[in-house]
Design a protein around this motif. Sequence first.
Motif, PDB file in Angstrom:
ATOM      1  N   ARG A 148      85.505  57.456 -92.914  1.00  0.00           N
ATOM      2  CA  ARG A 148      84.826  57.001 -91.700  1.00  0.00           C
ATOM      3  C   ARG A 148      84.832  55.487 -91.600  1.00  0.00           C
ATOM      4  NH1 ARG A 148      81.726  60.480 -88.655  1.00  0.00           N
ATOM      5  NH2 ARG A 148      81.678  62.631 -89.403  1.00  0.00           N
ATOM      6  N   SER A 149      84.644  54.813 -92.713  1.00  0.00           N
ATOM      7  CA  SER A 149      84.669  53.353 -92.717  1.00  0.00           C
ATOM      8  C   SER A 149      84.906  52.869 -94.134  1.00  0.00           C
ATOM      9  CB  SER A 149      83.359  52.763 -92.169  1.00  0.00           C
ATOM     10  OG  SER A 149      82.273  53.070 -93.034  1.00  0.00           O
ATOM     11  N   ILE A 150      85.357  51.616 -94.234  1.00  0.00           N
ATOM     12  CA  ILE A 150      85.592  50.981 -95.527  1.00  0.00           C
ATOM     13  C   ILE A 150      84.896  49.623 -95.502  1.00  0.00           C
ATOM     14  CG2 ILE A 150      87.321  50.045 -97.109  1.00  0.00           C
ATOM     15  CD1 ILE A 150      87.455  53.036 -96.944  1.00  0.00           C
ATOM     16  N   GLN A 151      84.145  49.310 -96.576  1.00  0.00           N
ATOM     17  CA  GLN A 151      83.458  48.029 -96.683  1.00  0.00           C
ATOM     18  C   GLN A 151      84.059  47.246 -97.858  1.00  0.00           C
ATOM     19  OE1 GLN A 151      81.665  51.049 -96.286  1.00  0.00           O
ATOM     20  NE2 GLN A 151      81.683  50.531 -94.114  1.00  0.00           N
ATOM     21  N   LEU A 152      84.507  46.029 -97.599  1.00  0.00           N
ATOM     22  CA  LEU A 152      85.200  45.230 -98.606  1.00  0.00           C
ATOM     23  C   LEU A 152      84.552  43.856 -98.741  1.00  0.00           C
ATOM     24  CD1 LEU A 152      88.853  46.042 -97.471  1.00  0.00           C
ATOM     25  CD2 LEU A 152      87.556  47.172 -99.290  1.00  0.00           C
ATOM     26  N   ASN A 153      84.722  43.265 -99.923  1.00  0.00           N
ATOM     27  CA  ASN A 153      84.226  41.917-100.176  1.00  0.00           C
ATOM     28  C   ASN A 153      85.265  41.187-101.007  1.00  0.00           C
ATOM     29  OD1 ASN A 153      82.687  39.854-101.992  1.00  0.00           O
ATOM     30  ND2 ASN A 153      81.295  40.264-100.303  1.00  0.00           N
ATOM     31  N   ALA A 154      85.684  40.004-100.548  1.00  0.00           N
ATOM     32  CA  ALA A 154      86.831  39.343-101.147  1.00  0.00           C
ATOM     33  C   ALA A 154      86.546  38.645-102.470  1.00  0.00           C
ATOM     34  CB  ALA A 154      87.418  38.333-100.157  1.00  0.00           C
ATOM     35  N   TRP A 155      85.290  38.416-102.793  1.00  0.00           N
ATOM     36  CA  TRP A 155      84.973  37.759-104.073  1.00  0.00           C
ATOM     37  C   TRP A 155      83.503  37.983-104.372  1.00  0.00           C
ATOM     38  CZ3 TRP A 155      82.285  33.383-106.091  1.00  0.00           C
ATOM     39  CH2 TRP A 155      82.644  33.062-107.406  1.00  0.00           C
ATOM     40  N   GLU A 156      83.135  38.019-105.650  1.00  0.00           N
ATOM     41  CA  GLU A 156      81.804  38.448-106.042  1.00  0.00           C
ATOM     42  C   GLU A 156      80.768  37.323-106.053  1.00  0.00           C
ATOM     43  OE1 GLU A 156      81.565  37.991-110.819  1.00  0.00           O
ATOM     44  OE2 GLU A 156      81.746  40.009-110.025  1.00  0.00           O
ATOM     45  N   GLN A 157      80.688  36.544-104.989  1.00  0.00           N
ATOM     46  CA  GLN A 157      79.695  35.474-104.939  1.00  0.00           C
ATOM     47  C   GLN A 157      78.304  36.038-105.196  1.00  0.00           C
ATOM     48  OE1 GLN A 157      79.474  33.328-101.230  1.00  0.00           O
ATOM     49  NE2 GLN A 157      78.545  31.554-102.185  1.00  0.00           N
ATOM     50  N   PHE A 158      77.562  35.423-106.077  1.00  0.00           N
ATOM     51  CA  PHE A 158      76.213  35.811-106.499  1.00  0.00           C
ATOM     52  C   PHE A 158      76.207  37.091-107.336  1.00  0.00           C
ATOM     53  CE2 PHE A 158      75.547  33.863-102.197  1.00  0.00           C
ATOM     54  CZ  PHE A 158      75.146  32.628-102.680  1.00  0.00           C
ATOM     55  N   GLY A 159      77.345  37.758-107.499  1.00  0.00           N
ATOM     56  CA  GLY A 159      77.422  38.944-108.335  1.00  0.00           C
ATOM     57  C   GLY A 159      76.870  40.189-107.667  1.00  0.00           C
ATOM     58  N   GLY A 160      77.451  41.327-108.054  1.00  0.00           N
ATOM     59  CA  GLY A 160      76.949  42.618-107.610  1.00  0.00           C
ATOM     60  C   GLY A 160      76.900  42.770-106.097  1.00  0.00           C
ATOM     61  N   GLN A 161      75.988  43.647-105.656  1.00  0.00           N
ATOM     62  CA  GLN A 161      75.825  43.944-104.233  1.00  0.00           C
ATOM     63  C   GLN A 161      74.762  43.010-103.646  1.00  0.00           C
ATOM     64  OE1 GLN A 161      77.619  46.500-102.554  1.00  0.00           O
ATOM     65  NE2 GLN A 161      78.829  46.655-104.420  1.00  0.00           N
ATOM     66  N   HIS A 162      75.025  41.719-103.706  1.00  0.00           N
ATOM     67  CA  HIS A 162      74.030  40.735-103.297  1.00  0.00           C
ATOM     68  C   HIS A 162      73.771  40.795-101.799  1.00  0.00           C
ATOM     69  CE1 HIS A 162      72.225  36.729-102.549  1.00  0.00           C
ATOM     70  NE2 HIS A 162      71.822  36.820-103.804  1.00  0.00           N
ATOM     71  N   VAL A 163      72.507  40.518-101.417  1.00  0.00           N
ATOM     72  CA  VAL A 163      72.090  40.586-100.020  1.00  0.00           C
ATOM     73  C   VAL A 163      72.952  39.707 -99.121  1.00  0.00           C
ATOM     74  CG1 VAL A 163      70.311  38.840-100.456  1.00  0.00           C
ATOM     75  CG2 VAL A 163      70.156  40.265 -98.418  1.00  0.00           C
ATOM     76  N   TYR A 164      73.369  38.561 -99.624  1.00  0.00           N
ATOM     77  CA  TYR A 164      74.118  37.633 -98.776  1.00  0.00           C
ATOM     78  C   TYR A 164      75.513  38.154 -98.455  1.00  0.00           C
ATOM     79  CZ  TYR A 164      75.706  33.268 -96.731  1.00  0.00           C
ATOM     80  OH  TYR A 164      76.188  32.330 -95.858  1.00  0.00           O
ATOM     81  N   ASN A 165      76.006  39.107 -99.261  1.00  0.00           N
ATOM     82  CA  ASN A 165      77.332  39.659 -99.030  1.00  0.00           C
ATOM     83  C   ASN A 165      77.308  40.944 -98.214  1.00  0.00           C
ATOM     84  OD1 ASN A 165      78.568  37.651-100.627  1.00  0.00           O
ATOM     85  ND2 ASN A 165      78.085  38.775-102.485  1.00  0.00           N
ATOM     86  N   SER A 166      76.127  41.441 -97.869  1.00  0.00           N
ATOM     87  CA  SER A 166      76.019  42.721 -97.175  1.00  0.00           C
ATOM     88  C   SER A 166      76.003  42.517 -95.667  1.00  0.00           C
ATOM     89  CB  SER A 166      74.725  43.447 -97.601  1.00  0.00           C
ATOM     90  OG  SER A 166      74.757  43.782 -98.968  1.00  0.00           O
ATOM     91  N   ILE A 167      76.940  43.161 -94.971  1.00  0.00           N
ATOM     92  CA  ILE A 167      76.945  43.092 -93.507  1.00  0.00           C
ATOM     93  C   ILE A 167      76.949  44.485 -92.888  1.00  0.00           C
ATOM     94  CG2 ILE A 167      78.048  40.830 -93.432  1.00  0.00           C
ATOM     95  CD1 ILE A 167      80.689  42.199 -92.778  1.00  0.00           C
ATOM     96  N   SER A 168      77.009  45.536 -93.723  1.00  0.00           N
ATOM     97  CA  SER A 168      77.057  46.912 -93.232  1.00  0.00           C
ATOM     98  C   SER A 168      75.789  47.651 -93.656  1.00  0.00           C
ATOM     99  CB  SER A 168      78.299  47.625 -93.788  1.00  0.00           C
ATOM    100  OG  SER A 168      78.386  48.938 -93.287  1.00  0.00           O
ATOM    101  N   PHE A 169      75.130  48.314 -92.679  1.00  0.00           N
ATOM    102  CA  PHE A 169      73.832  48.937 -92.938  1.00  0.00           C
ATOM    103  C   PHE A 169      73.735  50.309 -92.285  1.00  0.00           C
ATOM    104  CE2 PHE A 169      73.335  44.384 -93.147  1.00  0.00           C
ATOM    105  CZ  PHE A 169      72.540  44.178 -94.272  1.00  0.00           C
ATOM    106  N   THR A 170      72.999  51.207 -92.942  1.00  0.00           N
ATOM    107  CA  THR A 170      72.762  52.545 -92.420  1.00  0.00           C
ATOM    108  C   THR A 170      71.670  52.504 -91.354  1.00  0.00           C
ATOM    109  OG1 THR A 170      71.082  53.022 -94.098  1.00  0.00           O
ATOM    110  CG2 THR A 170      73.377  53.534 -94.652  1.00  0.00           C
ATOM    111  N   ALA A 171      71.415  53.652 -90.730  1.00  0.00           N
ATOM    112  CA  ALA A 171      70.440  53.723 -89.643  1.00  0.00           C
ATOM    113  C   ALA A 171      69.035  53.359 -90.095  1.00  0.00           C
ATOM    114  CB  ALA A 171      70.449  55.117 -89.033  1.00  0.00           C
TER     115      ALA A 171
END
Length: 481
Positions: A148-171
């Motif tokens: 359905r969709s793919i979420q990608l991040n080009a580099w691990e700034q701040f490490g892990g699933q950091h809030v600043y790298n998140s742009i995709s959200f569920t309902a």
Amino acid sequence: MLRELSRRSLLKTLAGSAAALPLANLLGTTNAYAQGTASPMRFIAIFTPHGCLPEYWNPQGEGEGFSLNFPNSMLQPLEAHKSKLLVLDGLDYQVLYEHGLTGHEGGPLTFLTGSKVNTASGDDLPENASLDQVLAAQAHIGGSTKFRSIQLNAWEQFGGQHVYNSISFTANGGRVPFERNPAGAFQRLFGTAPSPVTDPVEAGRSTTRRRSLLNYLVKDAERLRNKLAGAEREKLETHLESLHDIERRLGALSLTPPGLAPAPAPAEGDCSGTNGPPNYDVGSLGNLSLMPALTKLHMDVITRAFACDLTRVVTLTIPGPSMPWLGINEDTHNDLAHRLDVTDAAEKARIRGKMVQVQRWYAEQVAYLMSGLASIPEGSGTVLDNTLILWGNELGDSTGHMNVRVPTVLAGGAAGKFRMGRFLRLRPAGSNPLGNWDGPGTPLPGAVAHNKLLVSIAQAFGVNVNTFGHPDFKGPLGGLT
């Protein structure tokens, strides 16, 4: 030789193969879409940080007569694609400065949601789904593809699933996990990469099973190749070579886990796209020098996924705390973006010059992706013609540290839904958007909420909405069609 194969014929030819559906999607499009079947419309959201210098970001000229070729132009790398650009000047993340958190932190969160920041849980979260997830939930978009969709991040700034790298959200405002490793994305989409194995016995079994599958898939590809001629055969060859190229580049970045011997290198001339590197543990996702290579690999994976219609919705975040490959070792946030207004003339020129380099590099990545999509024939045009790319940021003028006049670019053909090849001003040229403002928490005269752009994009994809995100902001954005 079969010069024209229907999608059904391709599936029959490849019956029982794990590669059947992707290859049928790839090859079935040329004839089907040329004969009147609507090409699928695709969406990519790209987020890059730290704002810009509006005088160097905005094109010169107006409307269709705009130019990106001028000294210090940040978008100059996109000049070759200007007929498929719609550059917007004057959009605000109005929901942030009227309803709470401003600055950097709220930008990634509201970019695709149009939501204010909810901190009730102790975390920064939106109150609704992001645009990519709304599109992915539609039966004719995400529901028509394997992913359905793919979420990608080009580099691990701040490490892990950091809030600043998140742009995709569920309902319900939850973060959709993103993939930092392009090899992980490649494995998920094309299913050809083994998971790292540390037990030598199991590693041997895994290698044997994999070689058996590889031989089968290679024979499938060869069998299909021998039934094709002309444009379809060329399309298959290009696709398989592209997959093989991605695998070679992933292999060059890979490390072998302890206890797992490297697998044999691909045979010379093997372009099946199935004989990958020994494993897909990319050398160090924290190694900043690898960021350009990782970014291009992510984009090539997107291109190949679109070619096979494996997904139609992608998000990609491209950070950049510093860019040593450009000779920029400073922190782009603290040492550049927030020092653009220093008073010393020489220092100011130096910093501004480096900020131009940073944004030009981002523009180069978008241009690279556009060129890749434009190289894939589809119907009477290309995949780029049927793709809409939304490239955004969190700030406008970096030194103002405010979500006003946020740099925004629409790219691609957008399946004809928007009139591309233009520079569109949403505020009068030369106006100071902050000139008569009382500050955060109050309305800003002349503001144009980016929520309207989200509504327009949703409507272009057939989603029947008149608001997106915060209910204060209604209706689509004028002037796009």
